[in-house]
Write an enzyme that holds these catalytic residues in place. Structure first.
Site, PDB file in Angstrom:
ATOM      1  CB  CYS A 196      61.171  33.867  60.448  1.00  0.00           C
ATOM      2  SG  CYS A 196      61.920  35.434  59.968  1.00  0.00           S
ATOM      3  N   GLY A 197      63.769  32.728  61.229  1.00  0.00           N
ATOM      4  CA  GLY A 197      65.201  32.578  61.445  1.00  0.00           C
ATOM      5  C   GLY A 197      65.898  33.885  61.747  1.00  0.00           C
TER       6      GLY A 197
END
Lengths: 92, 153
Positions: free
Chosen positions: A8-9
């Site tokens: 994820c980010g």
């Protein structure tokens, strides 16, 4: 044992939730699995060591040699079972 | 929730917000004033949202869950912004898409891969669209706090 990379980010929040959901689903289905987490920016350098890449954000980091599954449904709850089933199908 | 700070000071009823940057700044500023995060947190949140947006399209009341690197955090905590008018955020899974968001749950995590209990509760809240609808339609801040505490603590 199959190896899953969850990205994820920042690699700290949503990937933690998704990684846990995958571990629990695998346990319930008796599927041995190794789950790791990383940032989306680290995916390209890491993905080849894994059998499956699962992302909550959009992976735009070029091509990877492993199948990629988008797991936003595991956060929003929309069609969560369908997505989880798709992930498990890669791990059996 | 182990070690996660959340009380009524961490609920903001935001009016007149025009864009996501204004919302993110207002909530990050509030967290900074409460000493929960460092001065650098706000810029980190703004930068991160540009690159990896956090808008979640739930098909009902959309929610954003902005967060940034653990290095900017003093105390593990969350701050919730209720938006009187929906504000457009970019979607996490499709950054080109803009979605109207009514609630922002800003996460200040202290360690990577931890706070699982809190993160799971946040996701449970996001998926409990009936509760989310009730929360965003509640005008009275104290009531909003009670509803949030029921789901998050």
């Amino acid at each position: 044992m199959k190896r899953v990379l969850v990205a994820c980010g920042n690699g700290i929040a949503t990937s933690t939730v998704v990684a846990t959901k995958i571990r629990e689903a695998c346990e319930n289905h008796g599927i041995p699995v190794m789950v790791s987490q990383c940032k989306l920016l680290e995916v390209e350098s890491k993905a080849d060591d894994f059998d499956l890449l699962v992302t909550t954000g959009k992976f735009t980091g070029g091509s990877v040699s492993v199948p990629v599954v988008g797991a936003i449904n595991l956060l929003t709850g929309i069609n969560e079972d369908v997505t989880l089933e798709e992930i498990l199908s890669h791990l059996k | 929730m182990e070690g996660i700070k959340f009380d009524s000071r961490q609920v903001l009823m935001l009016k007149g917000m025009e864009n996501d940057e204004q919302v993110l700044s207002a909530v990050a500023d509030a967290m900074c004033e409460m000493g929960l995060v460092k001065e650098t947190y706000k810029q980190a949140i703004l930068d991160r949202e540009k690159e990896f947006p956090t808008g979640l399209n739930t098909g009902g009341c959309n929610i954003a869950i902005p967060h940034a690197d653990v290095t900017h955090v003093n105390e593990a905590s969350i701050c919730v912004g209720i938006l009187e008018e929906p504000v457009m955020f970019h979607a996490m899974d499709e950054p080109e898409d803009l979605i109207p968001v009514k609630m922002v749950i800003m996460l200040a995590l202290k360690e990577a891969h931890s706070h699982l209990d809190m993160l799971q509760k946040v996701v449970e809240l996001i998926q409990d669209q009936a509760m989310v609808k009730q929360i965003v339609e509640t005008e009275e801040k104290e009531m909003v706090c009670e509803l949030l505490k029921k789901k998050l603590l």
